[in-house]
Design a protein around this motif. Structure first.
Motif, PDB file in Angstrom:
ATOM      1  N   PRO A 578      -5.230  -1.955  -1.655  1.00 52.61           N
ATOM      2  CA  PRO A 578      -5.797  -3.031  -2.889  1.00 52.61           C
ATOM      3  C   PRO A 578      -5.450  -2.122  -4.185  1.00 52.61           C
ATOM      4  O   PRO A 578      -5.529  -1.224  -4.187  1.00 52.61           O
ATOM      5  N   ALA A 579      -4.820  -2.532  -5.361  1.00 57.13           N
ATOM      6  CA  ALA A 579      -4.611  -1.852  -6.035  1.00 57.13           C
ATOM      7  C   ALA A 579      -5.741  -0.903  -7.115  1.00 57.13           C
ATOM      8  O   ALA A 579      -5.373  -0.007  -7.661  1.00 57.13           O
ATOM      9  N   ALA A 580      -6.992  -1.638  -6.800  1.00 60.56           N
ATOM     10  CA  ALA A 580      -8.132  -0.834  -7.951  1.00 60.56           C
ATOM     11  C   ALA A 580      -8.272   0.552  -6.779  1.00 60.56           C
ATOM     12  O   ALA A 580      -9.301   0.887  -7.390  1.00 60.56           O
ATOM     13  N   ARG A 581      -8.172   0.542  -5.692  1.00 57.07           N
ATOM     14  CA  ARG A 581      -7.689   1.492  -4.729  1.00 57.07           C
ATOM     15  C   ARG A 581      -6.914   2.906  -5.161  1.00 57.07           C
ATOM     16  O   ARG A 581      -7.432   4.264  -4.104  1.00 57.07           O
ATOM     17  N   ILE A 582      -6.287   2.542  -5.323  1.00 54.97           N
ATOM     18  CA  ILE A 582      -5.170   3.535  -5.706  1.00 54.97           C
ATOM     19  C   ILE A 582      -5.761   5.002  -6.275  1.00 54.97           C
ATOM     20  O   ILE A 582      -5.185   6.363  -5.509  1.00 54.97           O
ATOM     21  N   HIS A 583      -6.181   4.869  -7.536  1.00 56.77           N
ATOM     22  CA  HIS A 583      -6.339   5.987  -7.707  1.00 56.77           C
ATOM     23  C   HIS A 583      -7.527   6.785  -7.231  1.00 56.77           C
ATOM     24  O   HIS A 583      -7.285   8.051  -7.526  1.00 56.77           O
ATOM     25  N   GLY A 584      -8.256   6.401  -6.344  1.00 55.64           N
ATOM     26  CA  GLY A 584      -9.492   7.516  -5.488  1.00 55.64           C
ATOM     27  C   GLY A 584      -8.492   7.744  -4.247  1.00 55.64           C
ATOM     28  O   GLY A 584      -9.024   8.604  -3.905  1.00 55.64           O
ATOM     29  N   LEU A 585      -7.271   6.500  -3.919  1.00 55.15           N
ATOM     30  CA  LEU A 585      -6.768   7.445  -2.401  1.00 55.15           C
ATOM     31  C   LEU A 585      -6.290   8.344  -3.669  1.00 55.15           C
ATOM     32  O   LEU A 585      -6.195   9.873  -2.402  1.00 55.15           O
ATOM     33  N   GLN A 586      -5.405   8.749  -4.935  1.00 60.16           N
ATOM     34  CA  GLN A 586      -4.687   9.964  -4.956  1.00 60.16           C
ATOM     35  C   GLN A 586      -5.647  11.247  -5.393  1.00 60.16           C
ATOM     36  O   GLN A 586      -5.403  11.843  -5.473  1.00 60.16           O
ATOM     37  N   LEU A 587      -6.810  10.603  -5.368  1.00 61.59           N
ATOM     38  CA  LEU A 587      -7.826  11.640  -5.831  1.00 61.59           C
ATOM     39  C   LEU A 587      -8.099  12.468  -5.010  1.00 61.59           C
ATOM     40  O   LEU A 587      -8.334  13.707  -4.527  1.00 61.59           O
ATOM     41  N   GLN A 588      -8.504  11.850  -3.590  1.00 64.21           N
ATOM     42  CA  GLN A 588      -8.921  12.260  -2.154  1.00 64.21           C
ATOM     43  C   GLN A 588      -7.607  12.641  -1.516  1.00 64.21           C
ATOM     44  O   GLN A 588      -8.044  13.461  -0.464  1.00 64.21           O
ATOM     45  N   LEU A 589      -6.288  12.775  -1.593  1.00 63.28           N
ATOM     46  CA  LEU A 589      -5.333  12.634  -0.860  1.00 63.28           C
ATOM     47  C   LEU A 589      -5.065  14.609  -0.762  1.00 63.28           C
ATOM     48  O   LEU A 589      -4.978  14.849   0.585  1.00 63.28           O
ATOM     49  N   PRO A 590      -5.315  15.547  -2.171  1.00 64.86           N
ATOM     50  CA  PRO A 590      -4.558  17.014  -1.897  1.00 64.86           C
ATOM     51  C   PRO A 590      -6.233  17.267  -0.576  1.00 64.86           C
ATOM     52  O   PRO A 590      -6.056  18.326   0.223  1.00 64.86           O
ATOM     53  N   THR A 591      -7.010  16.688  -1.026  1.00 61.79           N
ATOM     54  CA  THR A 591      -7.985  17.453   0.286  1.00 61.79           C
ATOM     55  C   THR A 591      -8.308  16.741   1.613  1.00 61.79           C
ATOM     56  O   THR A 591      -8.064  17.828   2.256  1.00 61.79           O
ATOM     57  N   LEU A 592      -7.530  15.727   1.445  1.00 62.45           N
ATOM     58  CA  LEU A 592      -7.774  15.346   3.082  1.00 62.45           C
ATOM     59  C   LEU A 592      -6.823  15.916   3.930  1.00 62.45           C
ATOM     60  O   LEU A 592      -6.827  15.782   4.882  1.00 62.45           O
ATOM     61  N   THR A 593      -5.482  16.100   3.065  1.00 66.11           N
ATOM     62  CA  THR A 593      -4.148  16.659   3.644  1.00 66.11           C
ATOM     63  C   THR A 593      -3.265  18.096   3.634  1.00 66.11           C
ATOM     64  O   THR A 593      -2.941  18.396   3.733  1.00 66.11           O
ATOM     65  N   SER A 594      -5.284  18.234   3.008  1.00 68.17           N
ATOM     66  CA  SER A 594      -5.039  20.159   2.421  1.00 68.17           C
ATOM     67  C   SER A 594      -3.250  20.229   1.389  1.00 68.17           C
ATOM     68  O   SER A 594      -2.784  20.982   2.088  1.00 68.17           O
ATOM     69  N   GLY A 595      -2.775  19.109   0.657  1.00 67.77           N
ATOM     70  CA  GLY A 595      -2.043  19.414  -0.161  1.00 67.77           C
ATOM     71  C   GLY A 595      -0.441  19.545   0.622  1.00 67.77           C
ATOM     72  O   GLY A 595       0.720  19.048  -0.297  1.00 67.77           O
ATOM     73  N   GLU A 596      -0.752  18.773   1.919  1.00 66.00           N
ATOM     74  CA  GLU A 596       0.297  18.564   2.615  1.00 66.00           C
ATOM     75  C   GLU A 596       1.397  17.070   2.463  1.00 66.00           C
ATOM     76  O   GLU A 596       2.366  16.695   2.201  1.00 66.00           O
TER      77      GLU A 596
END
Length: 637
Positions: A578-596
Motif C-alpha cells: 500500500p502506498a501509505a506504507r512506503i514512507h515507513g518502509l523507506q525509513l526502516q530499510l537502511p536499518t533492516l538491510t544494513s544499508g545494502e
C-alpha cells in the motif's frame, strides 16, 4: 535549418545538468562550463536549485550543431518533481537518458526509460561520470540491457575509467549484430558473415533509432568532456531533426507557465506548425510579447515559428496543457498522479489570504499540486509526490512570497469507485429550483457524461451547466474522495421558459437560468450515488527490493507487518505494498538491510481498502445533507 526539441532526463545526481553545460560550452554558447556545486549553471536558475544542487523546474536553452538548431530542455531528476518531466515529454522529438557510471541503473532511471519506450520517443543513452572512482562500463551495459532495454547499440569502448582522463573510443563493431533483429537484410548478412559498409550501417542505425527500435549508448564525462563530441554527433545524425512547416496552420502546446517580475503569466510553447505572431489573438487572450530560444537563452522576437520554443506574454487565461491554434487536445498524463496530501497552514493567521494567492500561483505552474480549499475550516490542502516536494513548497513560499508556513502530517489520497447502478430525479415544482434534472450513475471508464434525453429538449447552456456541475461534484464522493470511473447519464430534463412582465422586463423568479441547474444537480447526483454506493480504494505500488540473500529472513516479516505481499526474486524480493506504507518502509530499510537494500517502487493500481473506509473532510456545501446544502445555497432551510 532543421530543428530538434531534445530532453535531457536522468535519475537525480546522474549529471544531466552538467552534461547540458558541456553541450552548451562545446557549441560555443557559453565561455565557461558552470558547476552544479557552485550554483553557476545556466539551467538551474532558481535560488533553491542552486542551494540544493538539484533541478526543480524544467529549463530551456538552445544551441546549434551543424545544420540542426537544438532546443534542449533540462528536466528534474528527483521523483518528487516527475510532473515537470511529464509536461516536457509531450513536446519532445528525442531524448538523452543520462546514467551514472558509478551508481548505474537507478529507480528513477527505470521509470523514465519505461515511459520513453512506451511513448516511442527516440532516445540516446549517455553513461556519465567515467572519471569517477568506481566507474563501470562493460558490466553496466549488461545492466542496461537487462533492466532498461534489450535493444541497445554500444557506440564504442571506454578506457581509463576512474581517472582524470577517461576516453571513449567510437566503434561500429557491434552495430550489425544489434541492428539485425530489426532488419531481415542485415540478419541475412550477419548469418552469412558478410560485412556491411559503414555508410549503410549508419543509415540503418539512424532509421531504427528514429523509430525508437534501438537505443545507441555513448559514454564519457560531462566534467572532462570525454565522449561528449561523439554524443553530439549522435544527436545531430541519429535523432529525428526535421524542417518544420512554418506556413502551415498554427499548432502548438504549452508545457510550462511561470510568473514574470510583475506577476504576469509567461507561457512556454512548443510550435509544431505555422507561425504565431505578436499581437495575435487566441482563445486564451491576445499575445503582447514574444521571445524565442536562440543560441542560448530567449531573445525578443516578433513571432515564434514551427520547430521553435517560445515564451508568450499577455495570455491571462493560459494553462499548462493548453493547445495553441488548431489542435484541441490537452496534455496527456504519462505518470501516476500524486498519492499524498497535506494541509498547509500559515504561521501567522493574518497571512492566510496571501498564502492562498501564493499557492494558487504555484498550482498554475504545477497543476498536479491540486489545491483544495475548505471554506468551512479555512484550510488549504495540496497534493504531493513526496516529502522533498513539501520542503520545496515551504522554501518557495518563504523566499518568493515572504510567507512562513507549516504542514500537517502527510496522508494518502484515496479514490472512490461506483459500486452499482442507480437513478435519481428532481422535478420542476417539487424542488426549490426552476429545473428538472434526472441522472443515472453506473461504473465506467474515467468520468463520462452522456445525454439520455433529446438535445433539443431545453437550451444547450442548461445541459452544459449540468455536465460541468457533474464533473465538479464528483471531485468529492460519499466519503469525500474523488469519484473515478463513473458514467453519468442525464435521464430527465425540464425548465421554465423565459417569462417577463407586461413591460418586457425579465423575471428571474419565473424563468429558469443555468444557476438553477448548477444548484440542483449536486442534490440529484449525490442521491443517485448514495443509492448506487461507492467503494473507497487506496493506491497500491509495485516494489522490487535488491538485497543480499542472507537478509531475506529479517526483511520478510517486516514487509508483511507493513501490509506488503512479497515474493522472492532473482535479486531479492518483489511484490506490492500500500502506498501509505512506503514512507515507513523507506525509513526502516537502511536499518533492516544494513544499508545494502535498494528499493524501487512505482504506482500500480487502486484497490478497495480493508476495514472501515477512511473519510476526507468535505470542502463543498455537502449535498449529502439536503437541509445543510439548501441553507448555504438558498440561504434558507
Amino acid at each position: 535549418m532543421r530543428s530538434l526539441n531534445l530532453g535531457i532526463l536522468a535519475h537525480v545526481d546522474a549529471g544531466k545538468t552538467s552534461l547540458t553545460e558541456r553541450l552548451l560550452y562545446n557549441a560555443g554558447v557559453i565561455d565557461e562550463v558552470g558547476s552544479v556545486d557552485d550554483g553557476s549553471t545556466q539551467t538551474d536558475s532558481l535560488a533553491l536549485e542552486r542551494q540544493r544542487g538539484i533541478t526543480i523546474k524544467s529549463a530551456v536553452v538552445s544551441f546549434v550543431i551543424g545544420d540542426v538548431a537544438v532546443n534542449l530542455i533540462d528536466t528534474p531528476g528527483h521523483p518528487d518533481f516527475i510532473a515537470e518531466v511529464e509536461r516536457v515529454l509531450s513536446v519532445l522529438d528525442g531524448a538523452v537518458l543520462v546514467i551514472s557510471a558509478v551508481e548505474g541503473v537507478q529507480a528513477q532511471t527505470r521509470v523514465l526509460m519505461r515511459t520513453l519506450r512506451r511513448l516511442r520517443i527516440p532516445t540516446l543513452i549517455f553513461v556519465n561520470k567515467l572519471d569517477r572512482r568506481g566507474a563501470r562500463y562493460d558490466d553496466l551495459l549488461q545492466d542496461i540491457s537487462v533492466k532498461l532495454a534489450s535493444d541497445i547499440v554500444p557506440m564504442g569502448d571506454a578506457h581509463n575509467l576512474g581517472t582524470r582522463s577517461p576516453r571513449f573510443q567510437a566503434s561500429s563493431g557491434a552495430w550489425q549484430a544489434a541492428l539485425a533483429d530489426h532488419s531481415d537484410e542485415l540478419l541475412q548478412a550477419f548469418v552469412n558473415d558478410q560485412r556491411i559498409p559503414y555508410g549503410k550501417l549508419h543509415e540503418e542505425l539512424a532509421t531504427q533509432t528514429r523509430k525508437a527500435a534501438v537505443h545507441p549508448v555513448y559514454a564519457g564525462s560531462a566534467i572532462t568532456g570525454a565522449g561528449v563530441d561523439e554524443l553530439t554527433q549522435g544527436i545531430r545524425t541519429l535523432l529525428p531533426a526535421a524542417h518544420p512547416d512554418e506556413d502551415g496552420p498554427v499548432e502548438g502546446a504549452v508545457f510550462k507557465v511561470e510568473r514574470g517580475p510583475a506577476g504576469e503569466k509567461v507561457a512556454y510553447v512548443r510550435m509544431f506548425s505555422g507561425t504565431l505572431s505578436n499581437r495575435q489573438s487566441l482563445d486564451q487572450g491576445k499575445v503582447t510579447a514574444v521571445s524565442v530560444f536562440d543560441r542560448g537563452s530567449a531573445v525578443p522576437r516578433e513571432s515564434v515559428r514551427a520547430g521553435e520554443i517560445g515564451k508568450l506574454w499577455g495570455l491571462a487565461g493560459i494553462k499548462i496543457g493548453d493547445r495553441i491554434g488548431a489542435t484541441p487536445d490537452k496534455l496527456q498524463h504519462f505518470f501516476a498522479p500524486p498519492s499524498l496530501e497535506t494541509v498547509v497552514e500559515p504561521r501567522r493567521p493574518s497571512d492566510r489570504g496571501a498564502m492562498h494567492v501564493a499557492l494558487t500561483q504555484l498550482a498554475e505552474q504545477d497543476p498536479l499540486i491540486n489545491l483544495r480549499q475548505d471554506g468551512v475550516r479555512q484550510e488549504i490542502s495540496v497534493s504531493l509526490y513526496g516529502e522533498v516536494q513539501k520542503e520545496v513548497i515551504q522554501a518557495t513560499l518563504s523566499e518568493e512570497y515572504g510567507l512562513e508556513v507549516t504542514f500537517r502530517e502527510t496522508t494518502t489520497i484515496c479514490v472512490e469507485r461506483v459500486a452499482g447502478t442507480s437513478e435519481a430525479a428532481e422535478f420542476l415544482g417539487a424542488n426549490p429550483f426552476l429545473a428538472t434534472v434526472g441522472l443515472r450513475v453506473e461504473p465506467g471508464t474515467g468520468v463520462e457524461f452522456r445525454l439520455g434525453v433529446s438535445l433539443g429538449a431545453m437550451p444547450y447552456a442548461f445541459f452544459k451547466a449540468v455536465e460541468e456541475t457533474v464533473h465538479e461534484t464528483l471531485t468529492q464522493g460519499l466519503h469525500g474522495w474523488q469519484v473515478t470511473d463513473c458514467l453519468v447519464t442525464m435521464t430527465h430534463s425540464g425548465y421554465a421558459p423565459r417569462q417577463s412582465h407586461a413591460h418586457a422586463v425579465f423575471d428571474k423568479s419565473m424563468s429558469s437560468t443555468a444557476g438553477d441547474f448548477r444548484n440542483l444537480t449536486p442534490l440529484v447526483l449525490m442521491d443517485a450515488l448514495r443509492q448506487a454506493g461507492t467503494r473507497v480504494c487506496e493506491p497500491v505500488h509495485r516494489f522490487t527490493l535488491e538485497l543480499p540473500p542472507d537478509l531475506l529472513g529479517t526483511v520478510l516479516p517486516a514487509l508483511v507487518r507493513l501490509g506488503a505481499i512479497p515474493q522472492p526474486s532473482a535479486t531479492g524480493l518483489e511484490g506490492e505494498v500500500p502506498a501509505a506504507r512506503i514512507h515507513g518502509l523507506q525509513l526502516q530499510l537502511p536499518t533492516l538491510t544494513s544499508g545494502e537494500g535498494v528499493l524501487e517502487t512505482s504506482f500500480d493500481r487502486y484497490e478497495p481498502v480493508s476495514g472501515p473506509p477512511p473519510r476526507r473532510p468535505r470542502t463543498d456545501h455537502n449535498p449529502l445533507d439536503r437541509k445543510e446544502y439548501l441553507l448555504h445555497v438558498e440561504r434558507r432551510v
